[in-house]
Scaffold this motif. Structure first.
Motif, short mmCIF file in Angstrom:
data_model
loop_
_atom_site.label_atom_id
_atom_site.label_comp_id
_atom_site.label_asym_id
_atom_site.label_seq_id
_atom_site.Cartn_x
_atom_site.Cartn_y
_atom_site.Cartn_z
N ASN A 42 0.81 -1.21 0.00
CA ASN A 42 0.00 0.00 0.00
C ASN A 42 0.84 1.25 0.00
OD1 ASN A 42 -2.67 -1.40 0.82
ND2 ASN A 42 -1.16 -2.14 2.26
N GLU A 43 0.26 2.30 -0.54
CA GLU A 43 0.84 3.65 -0.50
C GLU A 43 -0.27 4.62 -0.12
OE1 GLU A 43 4.03 4.65 -1.07
OE2 GLU A 43 4.72 2.62 -1.50
N ILE A 44 0.10 5.70 0.53
CA ILE A 44 -0.85 6.77 0.83
C ILE A 44 -0.53 7.92 -0.11
CG2 ILE A 44 -1.59 8.47 2.54
CD1 ILE A 44 -0.95 6.45 4.68
N TYR A 45 -1.56 8.52 -0.68
CA TYR A 45 -1.35 9.66 -1.55
C TYR A 45 -2.36 10.74 -1.20
CZ TYR A 45 -5.41 8.09 -4.18
OH TYR A 45 -6.67 7.71 -4.54
N SER A 46 -2.08 11.96 -1.65
CA SER A 46 -3.03 13.05 -1.42
C SER A 46 -3.01 13.98 -2.62
CB SER A 46 -2.66 13.82 -0.16
OG SER A 46 -1.70 14.80 -0.41
N ASN A 47 -4.11 14.67 -2.80
CA ASN A 47 -4.17 15.76 -3.76
C ASN A 47 -3.79 17.01 -2.99
OD1 ASN A 47 -5.01 14.29 -5.97
ND2 ASN A 47 -7.15 14.45 -5.40
N SER A 48 -2.63 17.53 -3.24
CA SER A 48 -2.15 18.70 -2.51
C SER A 48 -3.00 19.92 -2.84
CB SER A 48 -0.68 18.96 -2.89
OG SER A 48 -0.25 20.17 -2.32
N ALA A 49 -3.28 20.70 -1.84
CA ALA A 49 -4.05 21.93 -2.05
C ALA A 49 -3.26 22.94 -2.87
CB ALA A 49 -4.44 22.54 -0.70
N LEU A 50 -1.91 22.81 -2.87
CA LEU A 50 -1.07 23.75 -3.59
C LEU A 50 -1.05 23.48 -5.09
CD1 LEU A 50 1.92 23.87 -1.10
CD2 LEU A 50 0.03 25.49 -1.31
N ASN A 51 -1.20 22.23 -5.46
CA ASN A 51 -1.30 21.90 -6.89
C ASN A 51 -2.19 20.68 -7.06
OD1 ASN A 51 0.27 19.55 -6.48
ND2 ASN A 51 2.15 20.73 -6.65
N SER A 52 -2.53 20.38 -8.27
CA SER A 52 -3.51 19.33 -8.50
C SER A 52 -2.86 17.97 -8.74
CB SER A 52 -4.39 19.69 -9.69
OG SER A 52 -3.60 19.81 -10.85
N THR A 53 -1.55 17.88 -8.62
CA THR A 53 -0.90 16.60 -8.89
C THR A 53 -1.02 15.69 -7.68
OG1 THR A 53 1.23 17.43 -8.12
CG2 THR A 53 0.76 17.64 -10.46
N ILE A 54 -1.06 14.40 -7.98
CA ILE A 54 -1.10 13.42 -6.90
C ILE A 54 0.31 13.25 -6.37
CG2 ILE A 54 -1.51 10.99 -6.38
CD1 ILE A 54 -3.76 11.05 -8.40
N THR A 75 -0.23 -2.06 6.57
CA THR A 75 0.69 -1.34 7.43
C THR A 75 1.13 -0.12 6.65
OG1 THR A 75 1.45 -3.33 8.56
CG2 THR A 75 2.90 -1.43 8.64
N LEU A 76 0.86 1.05 7.22
CA LEU A 76 1.17 2.29 6.53
C LEU A 76 1.96 3.21 7.45
CD1 LEU A 76 -2.33 2.86 4.95
CD2 LEU A 76 -0.28 2.12 3.74
N VAL A 114 1.45 2.55 11.37
CA VAL A 114 0.14 2.15 11.90
C VAL A 114 -0.28 0.86 11.20
CG1 VAL A 114 -2.27 2.80 12.23
CG2 VAL A 114 -0.49 4.56 12.33
N ASP A 115 -0.73 -0.12 12.00
CA ASP A 115 -1.24 -1.38 11.46
C ASP A 115 -2.76 -1.32 11.40
OD1 ASP A 115 1.24 -2.77 11.18
OD2 ASP A 115 1.30 -2.99 13.36
N PHE A 116 -3.32 -1.62 10.23
CA PHE A 116 -4.76 -1.57 10.02
C PHE A 116 -5.30 -2.96 9.71
CE2 PHE A 116 -3.20 2.58 8.62
CZ PHE A 116 -4.09 3.44 9.23
N GLY A 117 -6.58 -3.14 10.02
CA GLY A 117 -7.33 -4.31 9.59
C GLY A 117 -8.62 -3.82 8.97
N PHE A 118 -8.91 -4.25 7.74
CA PHE A 118 -10.11 -3.84 7.02
C PHE A 118 -10.93 -5.06 6.62
CE2 PHE A 118 -7.26 -0.28 6.18
CZ PHE A 118 -8.10 0.82 6.29
#
Length: 195
Positions: A32-44, A81-82, A88-92
């Motif tokens: 897994n990877e975490i990504y965000s759309n930055s408020a400063l630009n539109s790129t992921i 695990t991210l 942090v360990d997650f269970g979904f």
């Protein structure tokens, strides 16, 4: 009225051509990877992630409407695990329904493609042995694109890419979403038991 009658006739024709229900278990792992759309630009922007391969375990049902077209439903326990600042360990609990197109001579044999939504429910989130579930969204939605192939009479190898549409959490108003790659081995119990 003509549209309703045509729809019923089409549905009846598809069901009459239907293959048997296929069911089984799936076992694999994900990265897994975490990504965000930055408020400063539109790129992921890639935020954080882990190189650990985590458990993916569940069951599936697969129903062919024709020799090539069907639907596949999956329910699975998905560990993640991210690194969200700290590890942090997650269970979904993941529930996904996919449109399936098979390129084989039979619906359950050969190469196939999958496409559909994924619904996840957060079961637990732990940091350093402590419950931190309240810091994250209880559910999120993603979109999956996958491919698989039969590798033995009752075994399939499947790869799914999962793009998070809704946030797992946010930081300063910027949503943090998950991108996931899942590699799984599917055991066709229906074919194994009725062999």
């Amino acid at each position: 009225m003509k549209k309703i009658i045509t729809g019923i006739l089409l549905f009846t024709a598809l069901i009459s051509q239907a293959q048997e229900l296929i069911y089984g278990i799936t076992l694999g792992g994900n990265i897994n990877e975490i990504y965000s759309n930055s408020a400063l630009n539109s790129t992921i922007r890639n935020e954080a992630g882990t190189k650990k391969f985590k458990l993916y375990l569940g069951g599936f049902a697969d129903y062919g409407f024709t020799e090539n077209i069907g639907a596949k439903a999956l329910i699975a326990f998905n560990q993640k695990t991210l690194a969200v600042g700290e590890v942090v360990d997650f269970g979904f609990l993941d529930i996904s329904t996919s449109f399936k197109y098979s390129f084989g001579d039979n619906y359950s044999d050969g190469f196939y493609l999958l496409f559909g939504p994924r619904f996840s429910f957060l079961l637990n989130a732990e940091f350093d042995g402590e419950d931190v579930k309240d810091n994250f969204e209880n559910s999120n939605i993603g979109l999956q694109l996958g491919a698989g192939t039969s590798i033995y009479e009752f075994l399939e190898l499947e790869l799914r890419l999962d793009y998070g549409l809704t946030a797992l959490y946010d930081v300063l108003g910027n949503d943090r979403k998950i991108f996931c790659g899942i590699l799984a081995l599917n055991l066709n119990l229906e074919k194994l038991l009725n062999k």
